[in-house]
Design a protein around this motif. Structure first.
Motif, PDB file in Angstrom:
ATOM      1  N   MET A 148       0.852  -1.191   0.000  1.00  0.00           N
ATOM      2  CA  MET A 148       0.000   0.000   0.000  1.00  0.00           C
ATOM      3  C   MET A 148       0.886   1.238   0.000  1.00  0.00           C
ATOM      4  O   MET A 148       1.787   1.344   0.834  1.00  0.00           O
ATOM      5  CB  MET A 148      -0.871   0.042   1.268  1.00  0.00           C
ATOM      6  N   GLY A 149       0.622   2.147  -0.916  1.00  0.00           N
ATOM      7  CA  GLY A 149       1.387   3.387  -0.952  1.00  0.00           C
ATOM      8  C   GLY A 149       2.876   3.174  -1.113  1.00  0.00           C
ATOM      9  O   GLY A 149       3.672   3.927  -0.576  1.00  0.00           O
ATOM     10  N   GLY A 150       3.267   2.140  -1.831  1.00  0.00           N
ATOM     11  CA  GLY A 150       4.683   1.889  -2.090  1.00  0.00           C
ATOM     12  C   GLY A 150       5.404   1.114  -1.005  1.00  0.00           C
ATOM     13  O   GLY A 150       6.622   0.969  -1.057  1.00  0.00           O
ATOM     14  N   PHE A 151       4.666   0.592   0.004  1.00  0.00           N
ATOM     15  CA  PHE A 151       5.278  -0.160   1.092  1.00  0.00           C
ATOM     16  C   PHE A 151       4.475  -1.417   1.398  1.00  0.00           C
ATOM     17  O   PHE A 151       3.244  -1.395   1.371  1.00  0.00           O
ATOM     18  CB  PHE A 151       5.342   0.677   2.385  1.00  0.00           C
ATOM     19  N   VAL A 152       5.193  -2.503   1.712  1.00  0.00           N
ATOM     20  CA  VAL A 152       4.524  -3.671   2.280  1.00  0.00           C
ATOM     21  C   VAL A 152       4.124  -3.244   3.683  1.00  0.00           C
ATOM     22  O   VAL A 152       4.955  -2.782   4.457  1.00  0.00           O
ATOM     23  CB  VAL A 152       5.462  -4.893   2.349  1.00  0.00           C
ATOM     24  N   ARG A 153       2.833  -3.383   4.029  1.00  0.00           N
ATOM     25  CA  ARG A 153       2.368  -2.886   5.328  1.00  0.00           C
ATOM     26  C   ARG A 153       1.666  -3.941   6.180  1.00  0.00           C
ATOM     27  O   ARG A 153       1.619  -3.812   7.395  1.00  0.00           O
ATOM     28  CB  ARG A 153       1.416  -1.724   5.136  1.00  0.00           C
ATOM     29  N   VAL A 154       1.098  -4.966   5.531  1.00  0.00           N
ATOM     30  CA  VAL A 154       0.282  -5.920   6.273  1.00  0.00           C
ATOM     31  C   VAL A 154       0.258  -7.243   5.521  1.00  0.00           C
ATOM     32  O   VAL A 154       0.491  -7.279   4.307  1.00  0.00           O
ATOM     33  CB  VAL A 154      -1.153  -5.349   6.459  1.00  0.00           C
ATOM     34  N   ARG A 155      -0.015  -8.314   6.265  1.00  0.00           N
ATOM     35  CA  ARG A 155      -0.138  -9.625   5.626  1.00  0.00           C
ATOM     36  C   ARG A 155      -1.377 -10.329   6.152  1.00  0.00           C
ATOM     37  O   ARG A 155      -1.900 -10.005   7.208  1.00  0.00           O
ATOM     38  CB  ARG A 155       1.092 -10.481   5.861  1.00  0.00           C
ATOM     39  N   GLN A 156      -1.834 -11.309   5.344  1.00  0.00           N
ATOM     40  CA  GLN A 156      -2.930 -12.180   5.735  1.00  0.00           C
ATOM     41  C   GLN A 156      -2.561 -13.600   5.356  1.00  0.00           C
ATOM     42  O   GLN A 156      -2.022 -13.839   4.265  1.00  0.00           O
ATOM     43  CB  GLN A 156      -4.227 -11.801   5.016  1.00  0.00           C
ATOM     44  N   THR A 179       3.039  -5.416   9.405  1.00  0.00           N
ATOM     45  CA  THR A 179       4.440  -5.755   9.186  1.00  0.00           C
ATOM     46  C   THR A 179       5.277  -4.483   9.204  1.00  0.00           C
ATOM     47  O   THR A 179       4.747  -3.377   9.115  1.00  0.00           O
ATOM     48  CB  THR A 179       4.647  -6.457   7.836  1.00  0.00           C
ATOM     49  N   GLU A 180       6.571  -4.674   9.300  1.00  0.00           N
ATOM     50  CA  GLU A 180       7.466  -3.536   9.133  1.00  0.00           C
ATOM     51  C   GLU A 180       7.228  -2.964   7.742  1.00  0.00           C
ATOM     52  O   GLU A 180       7.099  -3.730   6.780  1.00  0.00           O
ATOM     53  CB  GLU A 180       8.925  -3.975   9.235  1.00  0.00           C
ATOM     54  N   PRO A 181       7.155  -1.644   7.597  1.00  0.00           N
ATOM     55  CA  PRO A 181       6.977  -1.081   6.254  1.00  0.00           C
ATOM     56  C   PRO A 181       8.262  -1.241   5.437  1.00  0.00           C
ATOM     57  O   PRO A 181       9.315  -0.754   5.826  1.00  0.00           O
ATOM     58  CB  PRO A 181       6.653   0.382   6.514  1.00  0.00           C
ATOM     59  N   VAL A 182       8.156  -1.953   4.334  1.00  0.00           N
ATOM     60  CA  VAL A 182       9.298  -2.192   3.446  1.00  0.00           C
ATOM     61  C   VAL A 182       8.933  -1.648   2.071  1.00  0.00           C
ATOM     62  O   VAL A 182       7.883  -1.984   1.531  1.00  0.00           O
ATOM     63  CB  VAL A 182       9.620  -3.699   3.364  1.00  0.00           C
ATOM     64  N   PRO A 183       9.780  -0.773   1.489  1.00  0.00           N
ATOM     65  CA  PRO A 183       9.434  -0.184   0.184  1.00  0.00           C
ATOM     66  C   PRO A 183       9.372  -1.224  -0.933  1.00  0.00           C
ATOM     67  O   PRO A 183      10.179  -2.135  -0.991  1.00  0.00           O
ATOM     68  CB  PRO A 183      10.557   0.818  -0.069  1.00  0.00           C
ATOM     69  N   ALA A 200       7.611   4.505   7.883  1.00  0.00           N
ATOM     70  CA  ALA A 200       7.477   4.398   6.429  1.00  0.00           C
ATOM     71  C   ALA A 200       8.034   5.642   5.749  1.00  0.00           C
ATOM     72  O   ALA A 200       8.722   5.539   4.736  1.00  0.00           O
ATOM     73  CB  ALA A 200       6.007   4.198   6.056  1.00  0.00           C
ATOM     74  N   ALA A 201       7.752   6.822   6.309  1.00  0.00           N
ATOM     75  CA  ALA A 201       8.265   8.062   5.714  1.00  0.00           C
ATOM     76  C   ALA A 201       9.783   8.114   5.765  1.00  0.00           C
ATOM     77  O   ALA A 201      10.439   8.504   4.787  1.00  0.00           O
ATOM     78  CB  ALA A 201       7.662   9.272   6.436  1.00  0.00           C
ATOM     79  N   LEU A 202      10.375   7.710   6.873  1.00  0.00           N
ATOM     80  CA  LEU A 202      11.830   7.697   6.986  1.00  0.00           C
ATOM     81  C   LEU A 202      12.461   6.654   6.052  1.00  0.00           C
ATOM     82  O   LEU A 202      13.511   6.894   5.461  1.00  0.00           O
ATOM     83  CB  LEU A 202      12.244   7.444   8.441  1.00  0.00           C
ATOM     84  N   ALA A 203      11.799   5.507   5.917  1.00  0.00           N
ATOM     85  CA  ALA A 203      12.295   4.474   4.995  1.00  0.00           C
ATOM     86  C   ALA A 203      12.231   4.971   3.559  1.00  0.00           C
ATOM     87  O   ALA A 203      13.145   4.732   2.752  1.00  0.00           O
ATOM     88  CB  ALA A 203      11.493   3.193   5.160  1.00  0.00           C
ATOM     89  N   GLU A 204      11.169   5.699   3.226  1.00  0.00           N
ATOM     90  CA  GLU A 204      11.023   6.232   1.857  1.00  0.00           C
ATOM     91  C   GLU A 204      12.135   7.235   1.550  1.00  0.00           C
ATOM     92  O   GLU A 204      12.620   7.312   0.424  1.00  0.00           O
ATOM     93  CB  GLU A 204       9.662   6.914   1.720  1.00  0.00           C
ATOM     94  N   LEU A 205      12.581   7.969   2.553  1.00  0.00           N
ATOM     95  CA  LEU A 205      13.676   8.930   2.389  1.00  0.00           C
ATOM     96  C   LEU A 205      15.049   8.267   2.520  1.00  0.00           C
ATOM     97  O   LEU A 205      16.069   8.939   2.468  1.00  0.00           O
ATOM     98  CB  LEU A 205      13.549  10.043   3.423  1.00  0.00           C
ATOM     99  N   ALA A 206      15.046   6.923   2.707  1.00  0.00           N
ATOM    100  CA  ALA A 206      16.268   6.133   2.881  1.00  0.00           C
ATOM    101  C   ALA A 206      17.070   6.583   4.098  1.00  0.00           C
ATOM    102  O   ALA A 206      18.289   6.534   4.110  1.00  0.00           O
ATOM    103  CB  ALA A 206      17.121   6.171   1.619  1.00  0.00           C
ATOM    104  N   LEU A 207      16.364   7.008   5.143  1.00  0.00           N
ATOM    105  CA  LEU A 207      17.027   7.435   6.372  1.00  0.00           C
ATOM    106  C   LEU A 207      17.105   6.304   7.394  1.00  0.00           C
ATOM    107  O   LEU A 207      17.839   6.419   8.368  1.00  0.00           O
ATOM    108  CB  LEU A 207      16.305   8.647   6.981  1.00  0.00           C
ATOM    109  N   ILE A 208      16.357   5.245   7.171  1.00  0.00           N
ATOM    110  CA  ILE A 208      16.465   4.066   8.033  1.00  0.00           C
ATOM    111  C   ILE A 208      16.458   2.832   7.156  1.00  0.00           C
ATOM    112  O   ILE A 208      16.077   2.857   6.029  1.00  0.00           O
ATOM    113  CB  ILE A 208      15.343   3.965   9.099  1.00  0.00           C
TER     114      ILE A 208
END
Length: 145
Positions: A61-69, A97-101, A137-145
């Motif tokens: 969702m929105g460019g990130f893996v956010r949830v699983r089923q 889940t951890e947000p992963v781009p 998610a925002a920090l990951a998108e900026l490649a800060l984490i």
């Protein structure tokens, strides 16, 4: 197809029409309340070794893996056009889940267990601290984490 105790392959899919986990949860609750099973229909059936109904579908969702089923069953579904499709029957529990781009793609992709994001445990402090998922998610998108 037998259910394996430790599946090694999962499915990665874009969640089209839902911008966040809350929207997906609300939509799925409405489907269940209307008496429908949670079945996501696709054109292709997974056939790779290591995939089982015990695997999970990871939503992007929105460019990130956010949830699983968890996938509880696979069904053959014949469309109105007569073409056979695969229906992933999903467990109603959404696991954050951890947000992963992830970049956009069509259809679904296999996701190995080693590449799958870790689950976030509700109320628990993860290694990175109690950072809200949106901030992470925002920090990951900026490649800060």
């Amino acid at each position: 197809m037998p259910i394996l105790s430790s599946p090694s392959i999962h499915i990665l899919k874009l969640c089209v029409g839902c911008d966040n986990v809350e929207m997906l949860a609300d939509w799925q609750k409405q489907r269940i309340a209307a008496g429908h099973a949670l079945i996501h229909t696709t054109r292709q059936t997974p056939r790779r070794d290591g995939f089982s109904e015990g695997s999970s579908l990871y939503w992007v969702m929105g460019g990130f893996v956010r949830v699983r089923q968890r996938i509880v069953a696979l069904h053959e579904i014949r469309g109105a056009d007569g073409i056979m499709r695969c229906g992933f029957e999903l467990d109603p529990q959404l696991v954050l889940t951890e947000p992963v781009p992830r970049r956009a793609f069509q259809g679904w992709r296999y996701l190995s267990a080693s590449e799958a994001p870790r689950d976030l445990i509700a109320g628990a402090i993860v290694e990175e601290g109690a950072m809200p998922p949106e901030m992470r998610a925002a920090l990951a998108e900026l490649a800060l984490i």
